[in-house]
Design a protein around this motif. Structure first.
Motif, PDB file in Angstrom:
ATOM      1  N   ALA A  59       0.938  -1.150  -0.111  1.00 28.40           N
ATOM      2  CA  ALA A  59      -0.026   0.166   0.088  1.00 28.40           C
ATOM      3  C   ALA A  59       0.741   1.155   0.002  1.00 28.40           C
ATOM      4  CB  ALA A  59      -0.882  -0.071   1.359  1.00 28.40           C
ATOM      5  N   ALA A  60       1.881   1.307   0.921  1.00 28.00           N
ATOM      6  CA  ALA A  60       2.643   2.499   0.868  1.00 28.00           C
ATOM      7  C   ALA A  60       3.384   2.585  -0.287  1.00 28.00           C
ATOM      8  CB  ALA A  60       3.818   2.472   2.027  1.00 28.00           C
ATOM      9  N   ALA A  61       3.985   1.443  -0.988  1.00 33.85           N
ATOM     10  CA  ALA A  61       4.674   1.691  -2.160  1.00 33.85           C
ATOM     11  C   ALA A  61       3.918   2.117  -3.376  1.00 33.85           C
ATOM     12  CB  ALA A  61       5.419   0.301  -2.430  1.00 33.85           C
ATOM     13  N   PHE A  62       2.662   1.566  -3.478  1.00 32.15           N
ATOM     14  CA  PHE A  62       2.131   2.023  -4.549  1.00 32.15           C
ATOM     15  C   PHE A  62       1.289   3.701  -4.356  1.00 32.15           C
ATOM     16  CE2 PHE A  62       1.558  -2.420  -5.777  1.00 32.15           C
ATOM     17  CZ  PHE A  62       1.834  -2.263  -7.224  1.00 32.15           C
ATOM     18  N   ALA A  63       0.913   3.846  -2.896  1.00 29.40           N
ATOM     19  CA  ALA A  63       0.645   5.274  -2.936  1.00 29.40           C
ATOM     20  C   ALA A  63       1.724   6.284  -3.224  1.00 29.40           C
ATOM     21  CB  ALA A  63       0.189   5.329  -1.554  1.00 29.40           C
ATOM     22  N   GLY A  64       3.019   5.905  -2.858  1.00 33.05           N
ATOM     23  CA  GLY A  64       4.129   6.953  -3.074  1.00 33.05           C
ATOM     24  C   GLY A  64       4.351   6.836  -4.558  1.00 33.05           C
ATOM     25  N   GLY A  65       4.189   5.639  -5.041  1.00 28.10           N
ATOM     26  CA  GLY A  65       4.375   5.741  -6.529  1.00 28.10           C
ATOM     27  C   GLY A  65       3.607   6.465  -7.375  1.00 28.10           C
ATOM     28  N   GLY A  66       2.359   6.584  -7.107  1.00 23.71           N
ATOM     29  CA  GLY A  66       1.281   7.138  -7.643  1.00 23.71           C
ATOM     30  C   GLY A  66       1.836   8.824  -7.253  1.00 23.71           C
ATOM     31  N   VAL A  67       2.050   9.200  -5.974  1.00 18.98           N
ATOM     32  CA  VAL A  67       2.412  10.619  -5.781  1.00 18.98           C
ATOM     33  C   VAL A  67       3.608  11.127  -6.366  1.00 18.98           C
ATOM     34  CG1 VAL A  67       2.732  12.047  -3.801  1.00 18.98           C
ATOM     35  CG2 VAL A  67       1.206  10.315  -3.762  1.00 18.98           C
ATOM     36  N   SER A  68       4.642  10.178  -6.684  1.00 21.86           N
ATOM     37  CA  SER A  68       5.780  10.651  -7.274  1.00 21.86           C
ATOM     38  C   SER A  68       5.365  10.851  -8.673  1.00 21.86           C
ATOM     39  CB  SER A  68       6.838   9.352  -7.246  1.00 21.86           C
ATOM     40  OG  SER A  68       7.166   9.346  -5.758  1.00 21.86           O
ATOM     41  N   CYS A  69       4.289  10.574  -9.297  1.00 19.25           N
ATOM     42  CA  CYS A  69       4.036  10.988 -10.730  1.00 19.25           C
ATOM     43  C   CYS A  69       3.744  12.355 -11.122  1.00 19.25           C
ATOM     44  CB  CYS A  69       2.894   9.779 -11.166  1.00 19.25           C
ATOM     45  SG  CYS A  69       3.252   8.211 -11.439  1.00 19.25           S
ATOM     46  N   VAL A  70       3.372  12.652  -9.907  1.00 20.26           N
ATOM     47  CA  VAL A  70       2.792  14.326  -9.960  1.00 20.26           C
ATOM     48  C   VAL A  70       3.152  15.137  -8.941  1.00 20.26           C
ATOM     49  CG1 VAL A  70       0.410  13.456 -10.930  1.00 20.26           C
ATOM     50  CG2 VAL A  70       0.882  13.854  -8.500  1.00 20.26           C
ATOM     51  N   VAL A  71       4.054  14.700  -7.988  1.00 18.80           N
ATOM     52  CA  VAL A  71       4.705  15.754  -7.110  1.00 18.80           C
ATOM     53  C   VAL A  71       6.254  15.387  -7.181  1.00 18.80           C
ATOM     54  CG1 VAL A  71       5.238  16.236  -4.763  1.00 18.80           C
ATOM     55  CG2 VAL A  71       2.957  15.357  -5.395  1.00 18.80           C
ATOM     56  N   PRO A  72       7.018  16.518  -7.325  1.00 19.24           N
ATOM     57  CA  PRO A  72       8.721  16.289  -7.693  1.00 19.24           C
ATOM     58  C   PRO A  72       9.208  16.210  -6.522  1.00 19.24           C
ATOM     59  CG  PRO A  72       7.731  18.914  -7.783  1.00 19.24           C
ATOM     60  CD  PRO A  72       6.681  17.817  -7.755  1.00 19.24           C
ATOM     61  N   ALA A  73      10.778  15.982  -6.662  1.00 21.96           N
ATOM     62  CA  ALA A  73      11.599  15.757  -5.496  1.00 21.96           C
ATOM     63  C   ALA A  73      11.091  14.674  -4.660  1.00 21.96           C
ATOM     64  CB  ALA A  73      11.674  17.384  -4.948  1.00 21.96           C
ATOM     65  N   ARG A  74      10.772  13.618  -5.287  1.00 21.80           N
ATOM     66  CA  ARG A  74      10.647  12.438  -4.240  1.00 21.80           C
ATOM     67  C   ARG A  74       9.479  12.672  -3.207  1.00 21.80           C
ATOM     68  NH1 ARG A  74      12.876   8.114  -6.681  1.00 21.80           N
ATOM     69  NH2 ARG A  74      13.056   7.465  -4.607  1.00 21.80           N
ATOM     70  N   GLY A  75       8.543  13.225  -3.616  1.00 20.74           N
ATOM     71  CA  GLY A  75       7.302  13.469  -2.858  1.00 20.74           C
ATOM     72  C   GLY A  75       6.769  12.093  -2.216  1.00 20.74           C
ATOM     73  N   GLY A  76       6.843  11.156  -3.317  1.00 21.06           N
ATOM     74  CA  GLY A  76       6.222  10.194  -2.771  1.00 21.06           C
ATOM     75  C   GLY A  76       6.764   9.331  -1.745  1.00 21.06           C
ATOM     76  N   ASP A  77       7.968   9.483  -1.443  1.00 18.94           N
ATOM     77  CA  ASP A  77       8.974   9.039  -0.473  1.00 18.94           C
ATOM     78  C   ASP A  77       8.378   9.342   1.017  1.00 18.94           C
ATOM     79  OD1 ASP A  77      10.357   7.648  -2.235  1.00 18.94           O
ATOM     80  OD2 ASP A  77      12.249   8.762  -2.171  1.00 18.94           O
ATOM     81  N   VAL A  78       7.832  10.488   1.194  1.00 18.54           N
ATOM     82  CA  VAL A  78       7.342  11.046   2.095  1.00 18.54           C
ATOM     83  C   VAL A  78       6.072  10.407   2.482  1.00 18.54           C
ATOM     84  CG1 VAL A  78       6.304  13.030   3.645  1.00 18.54           C
ATOM     85  CG2 VAL A  78       8.327  13.233   1.941  1.00 18.54           C
ATOM     86  N   VAL A  79       5.029  10.036   1.487  1.00 18.93           N
ATOM     87  CA  VAL A  79       3.857   9.295   1.531  1.00 18.93           C
ATOM     88  C   VAL A  79       4.434   7.784   2.185  1.00 18.93           C
ATOM     89  CG1 VAL A  79       1.710   8.576   0.515  1.00 18.93           C
ATOM     90  CG2 VAL A  79       2.570  10.601  -0.002  1.00 18.93           C
ATOM     91  N   LYS A  80       5.262   7.239   1.406  1.00 25.08           N
ATOM     92  CA  LYS A  80       5.731   5.955   1.800  1.00 25.08           C
ATOM     93  C   LYS A  80       5.935   5.661   3.456  1.00 25.08           C
ATOM     94  CE  LYS A  80       7.777   4.581  -2.586  1.00 25.08           C
ATOM     95  NZ  LYS A  80       8.999   3.994  -3.115  1.00 25.08           N
ATOM     96  N   VAL A  81       6.789   6.689   3.801  1.00 25.34           N
ATOM     97  CA  VAL A  81       7.299   6.517   5.304  1.00 25.34           C
ATOM     98  C   VAL A  81       6.055   6.921   6.095  1.00 25.34           C
ATOM     99  CG1 VAL A  81       8.677   7.879   7.032  1.00 25.34           C
ATOM    100  CG2 VAL A  81       9.600   7.085   4.730  1.00 25.34           C
ATOM    101  N   ALA A  82       5.166   7.894   5.729  1.00 26.06           N
ATOM    102  CA  ALA A  82       3.935   8.236   6.737  1.00 26.06           C
ATOM    103  C   ALA A  82       3.210   6.957   6.631  1.00 26.06           C
ATOM    104  CB  ALA A  82       3.391   9.390   6.163  1.00 26.06           C
ATOM    105  N   LEU A  83       2.940   6.458   5.545  1.00 21.27           N
ATOM    106  CA  LEU A  83       1.829   5.291   5.672  1.00 21.27           C
ATOM    107  C   LEU A  83       2.444   4.135   6.340  1.00 21.27           C
ATOM    108  CD1 LEU A  83       0.336   5.417   2.107  1.00 21.27           C
ATOM    109  CD2 LEU A  83      -0.711   6.016   4.154  1.00 21.27           C
ATOM    110  N   ILE A  84       3.674   3.761   6.228  1.00 21.62           N
ATOM    111  CA  ILE A  84       4.203   2.755   7.354  1.00 21.62           C
ATOM    112  C   ILE A  84       4.049   3.214   8.817  1.00 21.62           C
ATOM    113  CG2 ILE A  84       6.462   1.506   7.953  1.00 21.62           C
ATOM    114  CD1 ILE A  84       5.137   0.363   5.243  1.00 21.62           C
ATOM    115  N   ARG A  85       4.331   4.370   9.000  1.00 25.56           N
ATOM    116  CA  ARG A  85       4.409   4.632  10.283  1.00 25.56           C
ATOM    117  C   ARG A  85       2.960   4.589  10.997  1.00 25.56           C
ATOM    118  NH1 ARG A  85       6.602   9.982  12.388  1.00 25.56           N
ATOM    119  NH2 ARG A  85       6.594   8.862  14.577  1.00 25.56           N
ATOM    120  N   ARG A  86       2.127   4.894  10.085  1.00 27.90           N
ATOM    121  CA  ARG A  86       0.634   4.719  10.635  1.00 27.90           C
ATOM    122  C   ARG A  86       0.222   3.397  11.024  1.00 27.90           C
ATOM    123  NH1 ARG A  86      -3.387   8.306   9.086  1.00 27.90           N
ATOM    124  NH2 ARG A  86      -4.901   6.719   8.489  1.00 27.90           N
TER     125      ARG A  86
END
Length: 326
Positions: A59-86
């Motif tokens: 879930a974290a990897a796919f959510a982060g990968g989708g966000v990285s498609c539209v958010v620059p500067a590795r923004g998807g990695d922030v989502v990956k970390v946040a979802l794992i922490r949840r």
């Protein structure tokens, strides 16, 4: 005026729709398999991360990968970390960030091996790739040496002044201290993902009326740099030129610039749409909302939570005091 039937008929003449669908499905399967390697890296980092489940990582990897498609500067990695922490509140942010290094290490190695193979066989123009990678090797070496020296200096400073953060970062590299575990829990997943992705690329090439053998798929993977590796010449125009140059050399069949353009544009666009749809679904389920505006606010809160430092893990002073003390 074009009718829907006419458009479908035109697409059927230009593309092999079932083969294209199979290739896109295999791309998703390759992503799923590859994400298993990140699970191995996270679980090896510390006992606190052993509660992470495969579905949490997916879930974290796919959510982060989708966000990285539209958010620059590795923004998807922030989502990956946040979802794992949840899912695992005890997970340390620096450790989760550090796990990206072992998780991508093998991908970098495979990407450079593929690039070296394509260059050594004459499937790519050496002068073009060399110029794109850097026409001043001495300067490139100096920059690399400076970056390594800076990283070493940062590690020394962290070790002396921020021992807790340093320990968390080192924990993220824990899987690298056990080569056998790295091969079994990380590299094996990524090798399987690469093999599946070769099949996906071959299907997509054939679906776009291009040569689609194993050699052609390997060349396309080398040019694209794989899933995570993007070398300097892999801009859109150079990808087209390199494939037009290399595919005839690999397959012995002539290819047109138009067919290569269509392949790159269609496959990349459809993959992006698929990743975005999956990411939206994952984020909607994780955040409990279907409103794009609320989801955006929740993603911003996720970014803040991922960057929020955790309190040091020390026992309260009251717990250390004698029971009868006043």
């Amino acid at each position: 005026m074009h009718t829907a039937e006419g458009l479908l008929a035109g697409a059927g003449r230009r593309f092999d729709i079932p083969l294209l669908a199979a290739g896109l499905a295999l791309h998703l399967v390759a992503d799923v398999v590859r994400n298993g390697g990140w699970l191995g890296v996270i679980r090896a980092a510390s006992p606190a991360h052993r509660d992470v489940r495969l579905r949490d990582v997916q879930a974290a990897a796919f959510a982060g990968g989708g966000v990285s498609c539209v958010v620059p500067a590795r923004g998807g990695d922030v989502v990956k970390v946040a979802l794992i922490r949840r899912r695992v509140p005890g997970a340390r942010v620096p450790t989760l960030v550090a796990t990206f290094v072992p998780e991508t290490l093998f991908e970098f190695l495979v990407g450079f091996v593929l690039l070296g193979w394509a260059l050594s066989q004459g499937y790519l123009p050496v002068d073009v790739v060399t110029d794109a990678l850097g026409s001043h090797p001495a300067l490139a070496g100096a920059i690399a040496a400076g970056a390594c020296a800076g990283l070493c200096a940062a590690c020394v400073v962290l070790r002396r002044r921020a021992a807790g953060i340093y320990a968390d970062l080192v924990a993220g590299f824990g899987i690298l201290r056990r080569p056998q575990a790295f091969v079994a829990r990380v590299a094996s997943w990524q090798i399987a993902g690469r093999v599946i992705r070769l099949g996906a690329i071959a299907c997509c090439l054939s679906a776009c009326r291009l040569p689609g053998g194993a050699g052609a798929a390997a060349l396309a993977m080398a040019v694209d740099g794989g899933t995570r590796v993007h070398f300097a010449p892999a801009t859109a125009g150079l990808r087209v030129g390199l494939l037009v140059y290399g595919l005839p050399a690999v397959t012995g069949s002539a290819v047109s610039v138009g067919a290569v353009l269509v392949y790159l544009a269609v496959v990349r666009s459809l993959r992006t749409i698929m990743l975005l749809v999956i990411a939206v679904g994952v984020l909607a389920a994780a955040l409990g909302t279907r409103s794009p505006r609320r989801a955006l606010r929740a993603v911003r809160r996720l970014g803040g939570a991922a960057a929020e430092p955790l309190a040091p893990e020390v026992e309260p002073l009251a717990a250390k005091a004698p029971v009868g003390s006043a």
